[in-house]
Design a protein around this motif. Structure first.
Motif, PDB file in Angstrom:
ATOM      1  N   GLU A   1     -31.407 -93.231  13.658  1.00 25.40           N
ATOM      2  CA  GLU A   1     -31.292 -91.770  13.596  1.00 25.40           C
ATOM      3  C   GLU A   1     -31.634 -91.208  12.220  1.00 25.40           C
ATOM      4  O   GLU A   1     -31.671 -89.996  12.028  1.00 25.40           O
ATOM      5  CB  GLU A   1     -29.856 -91.354  13.965  1.00 25.40           C
ATOM      6  N   THR A   2     -31.833 -92.107  11.255  1.00 28.29           N
ATOM      7  CA  THR A   2     -32.081 -91.661   9.882  1.00 28.29           C
ATOM      8  C   THR A   2     -33.580 -91.523   9.625  1.00 28.29           C
ATOM      9  O   THR A   2     -34.317 -92.503   9.696  1.00 28.29           O
ATOM     10  CB  THR A   2     -31.480 -92.652   8.868  1.00 28.29           C
ATOM     11  N   GLU A   3     -34.017 -90.304   9.313  1.00 23.21           N
ATOM     12  CA  GLU A   3     -35.419 -90.043   9.019  1.00 23.21           C
ATOM     13  C   GLU A   3     -35.618 -90.119   7.508  1.00 23.21           C
ATOM     14  O   GLU A   3     -35.091 -89.301   6.756  1.00 23.21           O
ATOM     15  CB  GLU A   3     -35.815 -88.662   9.538  1.00 23.21           C
ATOM     16  N   VAL A   4     -36.373 -91.128   7.042  1.00 19.95           N
ATOM     17  CA  VAL A   4     -36.582 -91.340   5.609  1.00 19.95           C
ATOM     18  C   VAL A   4     -37.766 -90.528   5.109  1.00 19.95           C
ATOM     19  O   VAL A   4     -37.689 -89.850   4.083  1.00 19.95           O
ATOM     20  CB  VAL A   4     -36.777 -92.841   5.304  1.00 19.95           C
ATOM     21  N   LEU A   5     -38.886 -90.607   5.815  1.00 22.81           N
ATOM     22  CA  LEU A   5     -40.082 -89.841   5.474  1.00 22.81           C
ATOM     23  C   LEU A   5     -40.524 -89.042   6.686  1.00 22.81           C
ATOM     24  O   LEU A   5     -40.413 -89.524   7.824  1.00 22.81           O
ATOM     25  CB  LEU A   5     -41.218 -90.767   5.018  1.00 22.81           C
ATOM     26  N   ARG A   6     -41.051 -87.838   6.435  1.00 17.85           N
ATOM     27  CA  ARG A   6     -41.507 -87.036   7.565  1.00 17.85           C
ATOM     28  C   ARG A   6     -42.731 -86.204   7.175  1.00 17.85           C
ATOM     29  O   ARG A   6     -42.810 -85.667   6.073  1.00 17.85           O
ATOM     30  CB  ARG A   6     -40.395 -86.121   8.084  1.00 17.85           C
ATOM     31  N   ASP A   7     -43.657 -86.185   8.085  1.00 19.17           N
ATOM     32  CA  ASP A   7     -44.834 -85.319   7.953  1.00 19.17           C
ATOM     33  C   ASP A   7     -45.522 -85.468   6.603  1.00 19.17           C
ATOM     34  O   ASP A   7     -45.853 -84.487   5.941  1.00 19.17           O
ATOM     35  CB  ASP A   7     -44.429 -83.861   8.170  1.00 19.17           C
ATOM     36  N   VAL A   8     -45.754 -86.732   6.198  1.00 16.82           N
ATOM     37  CA  VAL A   8     -46.425 -86.996   4.928  1.00 16.82           C
ATOM     38  C   VAL A   8     -47.932 -87.066   5.164  1.00 16.82           C
ATOM     39  O   VAL A   8     -48.409 -87.943   5.898  1.00 16.82           O
ATOM     40  CB  VAL A   8     -45.931 -88.311   4.291  1.00 16.82           C
ATOM     41  N   THR A   9     -48.664 -86.160   4.558  1.00 14.67           N
ATOM     42  CA  THR A   9     -50.125 -86.164   4.625  1.00 14.67           C
ATOM     43  C   THR A   9     -50.653 -86.339   3.208  1.00 14.67           C
ATOM     44  O   THR A   9     -50.377 -85.527   2.324  1.00 14.67           O
ATOM     45  CB  THR A   9     -50.657 -84.858   5.237  1.00 14.67           C
TER      46      THR A   9
ATOM     47  N   LEU B   1     -39.172 -85.295  -1.827  1.00 14.07           N
ATOM     48  CA  LEU B   1     -38.067 -84.340  -1.734  1.00 14.07           C
ATOM     49  C   LEU B   1     -37.797 -84.053  -0.263  1.00 14.07           C
ATOM     50  O   LEU B   1     -38.708 -83.623   0.465  1.00 14.07           O
ATOM     51  CB  LEU B   1     -38.402 -83.041  -2.467  1.00 14.07           C
ATOM     52  N   ASP B   2     -36.573 -84.325   0.177  1.00 16.89           N
ATOM     53  CA  ASP B   2     -36.194 -84.106   1.580  1.00 16.89           C
ATOM     54  C   ASP B   2     -37.159 -84.805   2.537  1.00 16.89           C
ATOM     55  O   ASP B   2     -37.517 -84.260   3.586  1.00 16.89           O
ATOM     56  CB  ASP B   2     -36.153 -82.604   1.900  1.00 16.89           C
ATOM     57  N   GLY B   3     -37.595 -85.998   2.169  1.00 14.01           N
ATOM     58  CA  GLY B   3     -38.446 -86.782   3.043  1.00 14.01           C
ATOM     59  C   GLY B   3     -39.908 -86.407   3.013  1.00 14.01           C
ATOM     60  O   GLY B   3     -40.730 -87.037   3.687  1.00 14.01           O
TER      61      GLY B   3
END
Length: 592
Positions: free
Chosen positions: A298-306, A480-482
């Motif tokens: 359930e833990t999102e470490v990275l998100r939407d990294v382009t 910052l914030d994933g």
């Protein structure tokens, strides 16, 4: 200035080595002293002697009556069964320590993320280190002696510690002794530097930058025979004078002779030449992250990294401990699969990863260093010269007598040297370094930077060492914030963003005013229109970036001026993309 503590004719030796020989030094009120030197030369021994934790074989340690000395050793010695709170404040009632502004500042700066009732035995090594540092700093001390306090601290923690020790005592009062390989911290905090070498302690005025200048001058006057080391210091001096001149404004000594040394020294890197070589080795495609994310349960470490990693790009990554920096490197290296989005790698990419766990050495622990080198390439080109692996290892500060040592018996710093050497000998065209400054001294760091200066490829560095990031990378990003965010203002911009991030929730909670109404329909429509316009512009800029990479790859590589023009245009486009993406995020939150 009043005397706090010192040493007279100190002598210390171990069965095979004289560590200190007839050393006489003193710490006065107001001194902030950084202790530097090669690993194993006696820095920690000197600190422990002055703090009374170690008895000398000869001479004596002097201390003004009533002087209180607090020590942070490398081993924390904490009670595994105690709680975080008891370890830091002991049996003091809550109203007493909570009413002390300094105690609150220390707790907020170092252990705000740790449960107050957590057991020390359940903490990680880095968390235990922060608890030990907090337990020391809440006390009342006339002198504080810190042995590698920046280990396990992130950029924010290091910046907080620097501000704390600078403001801990009134001007001209108190004393600080600190051993650290963090050169930014030395420059930021210290007014004097002691170099421990060859059984002596040599004092210098100022922090790290001033120390480098004086050391080069000393070597010139003495006509030192260590020509390899002197050449390296000349290059480091060139960086300090050209890349960060403000750091050298404090010393009061004459530096004219030192400046003559670098009149004919070129800049530490030739970005255009390295870009040309990188494009030739890699082509235009390196590694692209497209809306990539990583989640563990359930833990999102990275998100939407382009992120489109370009040939010859030299990028530093910063972020708080646990923010996902190592995970990001894992995405680049292919050791961590994305749970969303995708990772696209160029066909010619050969990535070398230097991790924190020495995984490259795991299978060769019983081999001797000489045997390991015998299985590698016979030569390696550096600055146009062919060096053998043994010569390259020596250039990294590895003594020849250690070639017969088994890999598992090497110190942490020696393992880091060997790990970097094996990485370079594998000839990657993309290098990712995860906290490369751990376990290494300032000389080793300078040698590492010297090698990386002439390395033609794409470089990604995760580090809390601000000096290293400024020295070997040309741009910095933060997690910052994933999300991955470009930092045009470097580490200072990151620290500002983090301060804003931390104060925003508190401001919202404390504000008794009613929540403002959302945007009006007209404002929402205007924002949606601007978002669509930005998306169209980003599409055009993305196409232009691809075209610029293609043109650079196909361009006449001997036409330096033409390549320079293309490189400058590429930088302008990428800056505009970063600015538009920030605006897009702001507007998306408005219309979302």
């Amino acid at each position: 200035m009043a005397h706090l503590l010192g040493a007279e004719a100190l002598h210390l030796e171990y069965p095979t080595t004289v560590v200190l020989d007839s050393v006489t030094i003193g710490v006065e009120e107001g001194d902030r002293i950084g202790i530097v030197g090669r690993n194993g030369d006696g820095k920690s021994s000197l600190l422990n002697l002055l703090a009374g934790r170690l008895e000398p074989d000869g001479g004596r340690v002097t201390r003004r009556g009533g002087t209180r000395v607090g020590v942070l050793p490398q081993d924390d010695g904490l009670d595994a069964g105690a709680t975080v709170g008891r370890t830091i404040v002991g049996d003091r009632p809550e109203h007493e320590w909570a009413g002390d502004a300094r105690v609150r500042d220390v707790i907020g700066g170092l252990v705000a993320d740790l449960p107050w009732d957590a057991r020390i035995g359940d903490l990680s090594g880095g968390q235990r280190r922060r608890v030990a540092l907090a337990a020391l700093l809440v006390g009342e001390w006339d002198v504080i002696a810190l042995d590698e306090p920046t280990n396990h601290l992130d950029v924010e923690g290091i910046a907080w510690l620097a501000e704390h020790v600078k403001g801990r005592w009134p001007r001209g009062a108190g004393g600080l002794l600190v051993i650290t390989h963090d050169r930014w911290f030395l420059d930021e905090v210290c007014t004097a530097t002691w170099e421990v070498h060859d059984g002596v302690v040599e004092p210098f005025e100022g922090g790290y930058a001033a120390y480098v200048l004086q050391r080069v001058e000393r070597d010139r006057i003495a006509a030192a025979t260590e020509s390899k080391r002197q050449n390296l210091m000349r290059k480091e001096l060139a960086w300090l004078r050209r890349g960060a001149p403000a750091r050298t404004s404090k010393p009061k000594f004459r530096i004219d002779a030192a400046n003559q040394l670098i009149e004919d020294v070129p800049p530490v890197r030739n970005p255009l030449e390295l870009q040309r070589l990188a494009v030739a080795r890699l082509g235009k495609d390196v590694i692209d992250l497209e809306s990539a994310g990583v989640a563990y349960g359930e833990t999102e470490v990275l998100r939407d990294v382009t992120w489109r990693l370009a040939p010859g790009e030299r990028t530093g990554i910063v972020g708080a401990n646990g923010s996902g920096k190592s995970t990001l490197l894992g995405l680049l290296a292919g050791t961590v699969p994305p749970t969303s989005g995708r990772v696209k790698r160029g066909k010619t990419v050969r990535l070398g990863l230097l991790d924190q766990q020495f995984s490259q050495l795991a299978d060769i622990g019983d081999d001797r260093v000489r045997e390991v080198l015998a299985r590698t390439r016979t030569t390696f080109a550096v600055d146009g010269k062919d060096l053998t692996p043994a010569q390259l290892l020596e250039r990294l500060g590895f003594a020849r007598e250690h070639l017969s040592t088994r890999v598992r018996e090497l110190s942490g710093g020696q393992k880091r040297r060997l790990q970097l050497l094996l990485l370079l000998l594998d000839e990657p065209n993309v290098i990712a370094l995860d906290e490369p400054t751990n376990d290494v001294d300032a000389d080793m760091l300078a040698a590492m930077e010297d090698l990386l200066d002439s390395w033609p490829g794409t470089l990604v560095v995760v580090s809390h060492d601000r000096y290293l990031l400024e020295r070997v990378t040309d741009q910095q990003y933060a997690i910052l914030d994933g999300r991955l965010r470009h930092l045009p203002g470097g580490v200072e911009e990151y620290l500002r963003l983090r301060r804003e991030q931390q104060t925003r929730p508190a401001t919202t909670t404390a504000d008794p005013a009613p929540r403002p109404a959302g945007p009006s329909g007209a404002e929402r429509r205007a924002a949606q229109k601007e978002v669509a316009s930005i998306e169209r512009r980003l599409d055009r800029l993305g196409a232009e970036v691809d075209d610029l990479h293609r043109r650079m790859a196909e361009h006449d590589q001997s036409d330096y001026e033409g390549l320079q023009a293309l490189t400058e245009r590429l930088r302008e486009v990428e800056d505009e993309v970063a600015s538009l993406e920030e605006r897009w995020i702001e507007l998306s939150e408005l219309v979302g």
